[in-house]
Motif scaffolding. Sequence first.
Motif, PDB file in Angstrom:
ATOM      1  N   ALA A  23       0.840  -1.207   0.000  1.00 39.25           N
ATOM      2  CA  ALA A  23       0.000   0.000   0.000  1.00 39.25           C
ATOM      3  C   ALA A  23       0.871   1.252   0.000  1.00 39.25           C
ATOM      4  N   GLU A  24       1.955   1.263   0.787  1.00 37.05           N
ATOM      5  CA  GLU A  24       2.889   2.400   0.772  1.00 37.05           C
ATOM      6  C   GLU A  24       3.527   2.554  -0.600  1.00 37.05           C
ATOM      7  N   HIS A  25       3.885   1.423  -1.206  1.00 35.03           N
ATOM      8  CA  HIS A  25       4.507   1.428  -2.527  1.00 35.03           C
ATOM      9  C   HIS A  25       3.552   2.025  -3.559  1.00 35.03           C
ATOM     10  N   ALA A  26       2.300   1.577  -3.538  1.00 38.99           N
ATOM     11  CA  ALA A  26       1.310   2.101  -4.484  1.00 38.99           C
ATOM     12  C   ALA A  26       1.125   3.607  -4.296  1.00 38.99           C
ATOM     13  N   ALA A  27       1.045   4.051  -3.055  1.00 39.89           N
ATOM     14  CA  ALA A  27       0.889   5.485  -2.790  1.00 39.89           C
ATOM     15  C   ALA A  27       2.108   6.252  -3.293  1.00 39.89           C
ATOM     16  N   PHE A  28       3.310   5.709  -3.054  1.00 32.17           N
ATOM     17  CA  PHE A  28       4.539   6.344  -3.509  1.00 32.17           C
ATOM     18  C   PHE A  28       4.541   6.504  -5.024  1.00 32.17           C
ATOM     19  N   GLU A  29       4.059   5.479  -5.728  1.00 31.73           N
ATOM     20  CA  GLU A  29       4.045   5.517  -7.194  1.00 31.73           C
ATOM     21  C   GLU A  29       2.788   6.174  -7.759  1.00 31.73           C
ATOM     22  N   ARG A  30       1.997   6.770  -6.873  1.00 36.67           N
ATOM     23  CA  ARG A  30       0.793   7.500  -7.287  1.00 36.67           C
ATOM     24  C   ARG A  30      -0.188   6.593  -8.025  1.00 36.67           C
ATOM     25  N   GLU A  65      12.984  -5.527  11.777  1.00 38.86           N
ATOM     26  CA  GLU A  65      11.712  -5.070  11.218  1.00 38.86           C
ATOM     27  C   GLU A  65      11.729  -5.240   9.693  1.00 38.86           C
ATOM     28  N   VAL A  66      10.644  -5.770   9.131  1.00 34.51           N
ATOM     29  CA  VAL A  66      10.514  -5.882   7.680  1.00 34.51           C
ATOM     30  C   VAL A  66      10.210  -4.486   7.133  1.00 34.51           C
ATOM     31  N   VAL A  67      11.156  -3.952   6.343  1.00 38.58           N
ATOM     32  CA  VAL A  67      11.067  -2.572   5.859  1.00 38.58           C
ATOM     33  C   VAL A  67      11.026  -2.472   4.338  1.00 38.58           C
ATOM     34  N   GLY A  68      10.996  -3.604   3.659  1.00 42.08           N
ATOM     35  CA  GLY A  68      10.959  -3.581   2.212  1.00 42.08           C
ATOM     36  C   GLY A  68      10.730  -4.961   1.655  1.00 42.08           C
ATOM     37  N   TYR A  69      10.515  -5.000   0.350  1.00 39.34           N
ATOM     38  CA  TYR A  69      10.273  -6.276  -0.309  1.00 39.34           C
ATOM     39  C   TYR A  69      10.601  -6.167  -1.794  1.00 39.34           C
ATOM     40  N   ALA A  70      10.783  -7.322  -2.392  1.00 36.18           N
ATOM     41  CA  ALA A  70      10.907  -7.442  -3.848  1.00 36.18           C
ATOM     42  C   ALA A  70      10.130  -8.687  -4.250  1.00 36.18           C
ATOM     43  N   THR A  71       9.409  -8.584  -5.358  1.00 35.13           N
ATOM     44  CA  THR A  71       8.702  -9.743  -5.886  1.00 35.13           C
ATOM     45  C   THR A  71       9.152  -9.991  -7.321  1.00 35.13           C
ATOM     46  N   GLU A  83      12.914 -17.603 -21.365  1.00 37.54           N
ATOM     47  CA  GLU A  83      12.410 -17.011 -20.131  1.00 37.54           C
ATOM     48  C   GLU A  83      13.417 -16.021 -19.540  1.00 37.54           C
ATOM     49  N   TYR A  84      12.898 -15.089 -18.780  1.00 29.54           N
ATOM     50  CA  TYR A  84      13.710 -14.182 -17.963  1.00 29.54           C
ATOM     51  C   TYR A  84      12.974 -14.015 -16.642  1.00 29.54           C
ATOM     52  N   LEU A  85      13.614 -13.416 -15.663  1.00 31.60           N
ATOM     53  CA  LEU A  85      12.957 -13.154 -14.388  1.00 31.60           C
ATOM     54  C   LEU A  85      12.446 -11.719 -14.408  1.00 31.60           C
ATOM     55  N   HIS A  86      11.149 -11.570 -14.233  1.00 29.13           N
ATOM     56  CA  HIS A  86      10.546 -10.238 -14.169  1.00 29.13           C
ATOM     57  C   HIS A  86      10.435  -9.833 -12.704  1.00 29.13           C
ATOM     58  N   MET A  87      11.090  -8.734 -12.341  1.00 28.10           N
ATOM     59  CA  MET A  87      10.949  -8.187 -10.997  1.00 28.10           C
ATOM     60  C   MET A  87       9.785  -7.211 -11.045  1.00 28.10           C
ATOM     61  N   ASP A  88       8.692  -7.581 -10.417  1.00 33.53           N
ATOM     62  CA  ASP A  88       7.494  -6.749 -10.454  1.00 33.53           C
ATOM     63  C   ASP A  88       7.612  -5.573  -9.492  1.00 33.53           C
ATOM     64  N   CYS A  89       8.124  -5.808  -8.317  1.00 35.81           N
ATOM     65  CA  CYS A  89       8.210  -4.751  -7.305  1.00 35.81           C
ATOM     66  C   CYS A  89       9.537  -4.818  -6.576  1.00 35.81           C
ATOM     67  N   ARG A  93      11.000   1.278   2.505  1.00 38.79           N
ATOM     68  CA  ARG A  93      10.467   2.472   3.172  1.00 38.79           C
ATOM     69  C   ARG A  93      11.522   3.560   3.130  1.00 38.79           C
ATOM     70  N   SER A  94      11.086   4.805   3.069  1.00 36.22           N
ATOM     71  CA  SER A  94      11.995   5.926   2.822  1.00 36.22           C
ATOM     72  C   SER A  94      13.153   5.997   3.812  1.00 36.22           C
ATOM     73  N   GLY A  95      12.949   5.734   5.072  1.00 34.86           N
ATOM     74  CA  GLY A  95      14.036   5.816   6.037  1.00 34.86           C
ATOM     75  C   GLY A  95      15.074   4.725   5.894  1.00 34.86           C
ATOM     76  N   ASN A  96      14.837   3.765   5.014  1.00 34.52           N
ATOM     77  CA  ASN A  96      15.751   2.631   4.847  1.00 34.52           C
ATOM     78  C   ASN A  96      16.462   2.632   3.504  1.00 34.52           C
ATOM     79  N   ARG A  97      16.157   3.600   2.673  1.00 32.30           N
ATOM     80  CA  ARG A  97      16.853   3.704   1.384  1.00 32.30           C
ATOM     81  C   ARG A  97      18.265   4.226   1.646  1.00 32.30           C
TER      82      ARG A  97
END
Length: 155
Positions: A23-30, A65-71, A83-89, A93-97
């Motif tokens: 949800a944070e990711h979606a909001a960040f990407e508008r 604390e879980v602060v990020g993810y990749a799918t 085939e290739y690997l598609h990274m969807d997400c 979180r901003s404080g962890n970049r």
Amino acid sequence: MTGAPTVRHARPGDLPRIVELAAEHAAFERAAPPAPDLAQRLTALLFDIPAPRLRCLVAESPSGEVVGYATCAPELSTWQGREYLHMDCLFLRSGNRGSGLGVLLMDAVAAEARDLGLDEIQWQTPAWNDGAVRFYDRLGAHAQQKLRYSLSAPD
């Protein structure tokens, strides 16, 4: 006690946090918020036995604390006939970049590709996301300009 930041495969107990981060990711990407039943949908995609469709890696801060993810998931390239690997997400979180967790996530995604016998990873990021563009450029990734479209498939 705190340790080093880590990346690991998601577990079913991580789903509430992954949904929050999505949800944070979606909001960040508008973008529109995730589906209300996202946890149930992800359960089927991530944990169906014997072959989950989607792979999810979570990034933990030194405090655990879980602060990020990749799918990511395997996809097909017609032009390359393979085939290739598609990274969807990939989201932190901003404080962890800038903490090294992004590199750890990308390394883990690359390991997923190798485990699947795939030698390429593809993904996209909004053109306005300067921080992500700089990060991916530093990794040596190559950008391709394309527009992404979405179309509902009516009943």
